[in-house]
Write a protein that holds these residues in place. Structure first.
Motif, PDB file in Angstrom:
ATOM      1  N   ILE A 270     -25.772 -15.101  -3.014  1.00  0.00           N
ATOM      2  CA  ILE A 270     -24.709 -16.112  -3.119  1.00  0.00           C
ATOM      3  C   ILE A 270     -23.745 -15.668  -4.219  1.00  0.00           C
ATOM      4  O   ILE A 270     -24.186 -15.383  -5.344  1.00  0.00           O
ATOM      5  CB  ILE A 270     -25.297 -17.494  -3.516  1.00  0.00           C
ATOM      6  N   THR A 271     -22.472 -15.609  -3.889  1.00  0.00           N
ATOM      7  CA  THR A 271     -21.496 -15.243  -4.920  1.00  0.00           C
ATOM      8  C   THR A 271     -20.909 -16.512  -5.544  1.00  0.00           C
ATOM      9  O   THR A 271     -20.633 -17.494  -4.852  1.00  0.00           O
ATOM     10  CB  THR A 271     -20.339 -14.416  -4.323  1.00  0.00           C
ATOM     11  N   GLN A 272     -20.725 -16.447  -6.849  1.00  0.00           N
ATOM     12  CA  GLN A 272     -20.091 -17.562  -7.572  1.00  0.00           C
ATOM     13  C   GLN A 272     -19.078 -16.997  -8.558  1.00  0.00           C
ATOM     14  O   GLN A 272     -19.314 -15.937  -9.151  1.00  0.00           O
ATOM     15  CB  GLN A 272     -21.144 -18.331  -8.363  1.00  0.00           C
ATOM     16  N   ALA A 273     -17.976 -17.697  -8.735  1.00  0.00           N
ATOM     17  CA  ALA A 273     -16.978 -17.284  -9.738  1.00  0.00           C
ATOM     18  C   ALA A 273     -16.108 -18.512 -10.029  1.00  0.00           C
ATOM     19  O   ALA A 273     -16.647 -19.596 -10.252  1.00  0.00           O
ATOM     20  CB  ALA A 273     -16.151 -16.110  -9.244  1.00  0.00           C
ATOM     21  N   LYS A 274     -14.809 -18.337 -10.000  1.00  0.00           N
ATOM     22  CA  LYS A 274     -13.825 -19.420 -10.186  1.00  0.00           C
ATOM     23  C   LYS A 274     -14.238 -20.456 -11.236  1.00  0.00           C
ATOM     24  O   LYS A 274     -14.061 -20.223 -12.415  1.00  0.00           O
ATOM     25  CB  LYS A 274     -13.514 -20.048  -8.836  1.00  0.00           C
ATOM     26  N   SER A 275     -14.829 -21.598 -10.843  1.00  0.00           N
ATOM     27  CA  SER A 275     -15.078 -22.675 -11.814  1.00  0.00           C
ATOM     28  C   SER A 275     -16.399 -22.547 -12.550  1.00  0.00           C
ATOM     29  O   SER A 275     -16.844 -23.506 -13.185  1.00  0.00           O
ATOM     30  CB  SER A 275     -15.004 -24.044 -11.125  1.00  0.00           C
ATOM     31  N   LEU A 276     -17.021 -21.380 -12.488  1.00  0.00           N
ATOM     32  CA  LEU A 276     -18.313 -21.199 -13.144  1.00  0.00           C
ATOM     33  C   LEU A 276     -18.217 -21.478 -14.648  1.00  0.00           C
ATOM     34  O   LEU A 276     -19.116 -22.062 -15.244  1.00  0.00           O
ATOM     35  CB  LEU A 276     -18.792 -19.768 -12.896  1.00  0.00           C
ATOM     36  N   SER A 277     -17.119 -21.045 -15.267  1.00  0.00           N
ATOM     37  CA  SER A 277     -16.960 -21.280 -16.708  1.00  0.00           C
ATOM     38  C   SER A 277     -16.532 -22.720 -16.983  1.00  0.00           C
ATOM     39  O   SER A 277     -16.662 -23.192 -18.102  1.00  0.00           O
ATOM     40  CB  SER A 277     -15.901 -20.341 -17.293  1.00  0.00           C
ATOM     41  N   GLY A 278     -15.990 -23.382 -15.984  1.00  0.00           N
ATOM     42  CA  GLY A 278     -15.526 -24.757 -16.141  1.00  0.00           C
ATOM     43  C   GLY A 278     -14.220 -24.894 -16.906  1.00  0.00           C
ATOM     44  O   GLY A 278     -13.623 -25.959 -16.950  1.00  0.00           O
ATOM     45  N   PHE A 279     -13.793 -23.799 -17.505  1.00  0.00           N
ATOM     46  CA  PHE A 279     -12.654 -23.894 -18.429  1.00  0.00           C
ATOM     47  C   PHE A 279     -11.536 -22.940 -18.023  1.00  0.00           C
ATOM     48  O   PHE A 279     -10.550 -22.796 -18.730  1.00  0.00           O
ATOM     49  CB  PHE A 279     -13.173 -23.529 -19.835  1.00  0.00           C
ATOM     50  N   GLY A 280     -11.747 -22.252 -16.904  1.00  0.00           N
ATOM     51  CA  GLY A 280     -10.745 -21.278 -16.471  1.00  0.00           C
ATOM     52  C   GLY A 280     -10.949 -19.898 -17.073  1.00  0.00           C
ATOM     53  O   GLY A 280     -10.074 -19.041 -16.959  1.00  0.00           O
ATOM     54  N   LEU A 281     -12.103 -19.683 -17.693  1.00  0.00           N
ATOM     55  CA  LEU A 281     -12.370 -18.352 -18.250  1.00  0.00           C
ATOM     56  C   LEU A 281     -13.021 -17.484 -17.174  1.00  0.00           C
ATOM     57  O   LEU A 281     -13.781 -17.986 -16.357  1.00  0.00           O
ATOM     58  CB  LEU A 281     -13.320 -18.465 -19.448  1.00  0.00           C
ATOM     59  N   PRO A 282     -12.724 -16.186 -17.185  1.00  0.00           N
ATOM     60  CA  PRO A 282     -13.310 -15.332 -16.149  1.00  0.00           C
ATOM     61  C   PRO A 282     -14.825 -15.206 -16.292  1.00  0.00           C
ATOM     62  O   PRO A 282     -15.321 -14.891 -17.375  1.00  0.00           O
ATOM     63  CB  PRO A 282     -12.618 -13.977 -16.362  1.00  0.00           C
ATOM     64  N   PHE A 283     -15.522 -15.468 -15.205  1.00  0.00           N
ATOM     65  CA  PHE A 283     -16.982 -15.420 -15.209  1.00  0.00           C
ATOM     66  C   PHE A 283     -17.448 -15.474 -13.757  1.00  0.00           C
ATOM     67  O   PHE A 283     -17.066 -16.386 -13.020  1.00  0.00           O
ATOM     68  CB  PHE A 283     -17.524 -16.624 -15.999  1.00  0.00           C
TER      69      PHE A 283
END
Ligand SMILES: Cc1ncc(COP(=O)(O)O)c(C=O)c1O
Length: 433
Positions: A270-283
């Protein structure tokens, strides 16, 4: 598109920034501040944000608790960058992810791989791993799918314009029809099964299937439970891994944490990105079924794997919004209803227009990219940031923050409906035939 307005704003962008720039062309102003679902331009104009960093800001801009935790971390000389070394913040994020996301969903069996910080890198990792595990090259992706812009993920992506940017043939992928892609009443699962069962179809045995539960860039096509389960069965039958690209549909966007939640499927990756940091930080990260975590150390390396600042804000996001998952889901469901009603009014203005998507990832197919673009441009003039999606940009798409206040959501919806009404009234070319 709107270069005059851009240069009127600040000529440095047109003078110095590459032609590759994109979103700024549709929203020709300079932004200075943002809070919650409101972005403020240098000239003080406020805009309601229905784009939310393309779903990277599912909790809005500058959440007070995430901001405070990050400021404290920085002020205390907490680690800013640590490659993928063990840090206190990585441990805390992993524990929160384990306890708040994985365990309550019966997903204790997944390991978390820190990939490079963007979604496309998580997709690349998934592709490499599936090929390594199966010893096969071919990956099945779907019409209208979007998985990123680096060479591997671009080979999965359907859009011709984006593929054209590669400048070299993109291979190792078979594109199959997503649900509904062959018209109503055509069973794409049966079609795919026939192709895979036929040893003379020319389709090589797949290493993996990869799909988005709702196609974000491809026009908000939402796959049904039956279709996702059918693909999972096909993957199993053919010895292929099942990859769910949850980069845009995940993290609450469709109403639950995962875009495939509630479906009877167990993706291998499963790939996850975008809102993973919740703050707009790349993660970004890749969830891997434990049995498939066969990487050798450093086999998918990178300087920026795991972003310590994102661990801080991402943990706060999980604790704040997902510790009580029922409350989060109920709140999103309530907002999704408001969204559906508002978009219904938009669709009613145009014969043939119809709603697309699922949960809080919805839009309206207005029939043409030109009309959708004109509506979004007029909405921007009226104080709303809203984008299009789809093969021809024909879908007016809403990706508002999951915690947008109901009255702000309603105001934004009223703006887009007014914008559409004006555009339709002013342009004879859009008159119903
Ligand atoms: C479903 C999906 N996968 C992958 C990506 C690529 O993510 P990124 O832009 O962070 O590389 C996106 C971006 O929009 C996406 O929507």
């Amino acid at each position: 598109m709107t270069t005059d307005k851009q240069s009127a704003n600040n000529p440095v962008f047109e003078r110095r920034e590459s032609e590759a720039r994109s979103y700024c062309r549709g929203f020709p102003t300079t932004f200075a501040k943002a809070q919650g679902s409101i972005m403020t331009a240098t000239d003080g104009t406020e805009y309601i944000d229905f784009l939310a960093g393309c779903s990277s800001l599912n909790y809005g801009h500058n959440d007070a608790d995430m901001k405070a935790a990050l400021v404290e971390h920085i002020t205390n000389d907490g680690i800013a960058h640590g490659l993928d070394m063990y840090t206190e913040e990585k441990a805390k994020w992993l524990e929160a992810y384990e306890n708040i996301v994985l365990k309550p969903r019966g997903m204790d069996d997944y390991k978390v791989m820190m990939t490079g910080p963007t979604g496309t890198n998580a997709v690349e990792a998934a592709m490499k791993l599936a090929r390594k595990i199966t010893g096969r090259r071919n990956i099945i992706s779907f019409t209208n799918g979007f998985h990123g812009m680096t060479m591997g993920s671009l080979s999965l992506t359907g859009n011709a314009g984006k593929r054209g940017g590669a400048g070299t043939p993109l291979g190792g992928v078979t594109h199959m029809p997503y649900e509904g892609a062959m018209g109503e009443g055509v069973d794409t699962l049966a079609f795919i099964e026939t192709m895979l069962d036929n040893g003379s179809s020319g389709v090589d045995a797949p290493a993996a299937f990869i799909f988005e539960p709702v196609q974000g860039e491809g026009g908000l096509n939402a796959a049904s439970k039956e279709w996702m389960e059918g693909i999972a069965k096909l993957a199993k039958k053919h010895g292929a891994l099942l990859i769910v690209d949850d980069i845009q549909a995940g993290i609450g966007r469709t109403g639950k944490y995962f875009g495939f939640e509630g479906m009877d499927i167990e993706p291998d990756l499963i790939t996850q990105a975008k809102s993973l940091s919740g703050f707009g930080l790349p993660f970004a990260c890749l969830l891997i079924k434990r049995e498939y975590d066969v990487w050798k150390p450093a086999e998918h390396n990178g300087t920026f794997r795991g972003n310590t600042h994102a661990f801080v804000t991402g943990r706060v996001a999980l604790e704040k919004f997902w510790a009580d998952k029922d409350a989060m889901e109920a709140s999103t469901a309530e907002k999704a209803e408001i969204l559906e009603k508002g978009l219904g009014k938009l669709a009613d203005l145009m014969p043939g227009a119809y709603l697309k998507g699922r949960g809080f990832m919805r839009g309206v197919d207005v029939g043409s990219g030109e009309l959708a673009g004109d509506i979004c441009a007029r909405a921007f003039e009226k104080g709303l940031i809203i984008e299009t999606s789809g093969a021809d940009d024909e879908v007016v798409k809403v990706l508002a923050a999951l915690n947008i206040p109901n009255d702000v959501l309603q105001k934004g919806l009223d703006i887009v409906v007014d914008a559409a009404r004006e555009v339709l009234n002013e342009n004879h070319k859009y008159a119903a035939e």
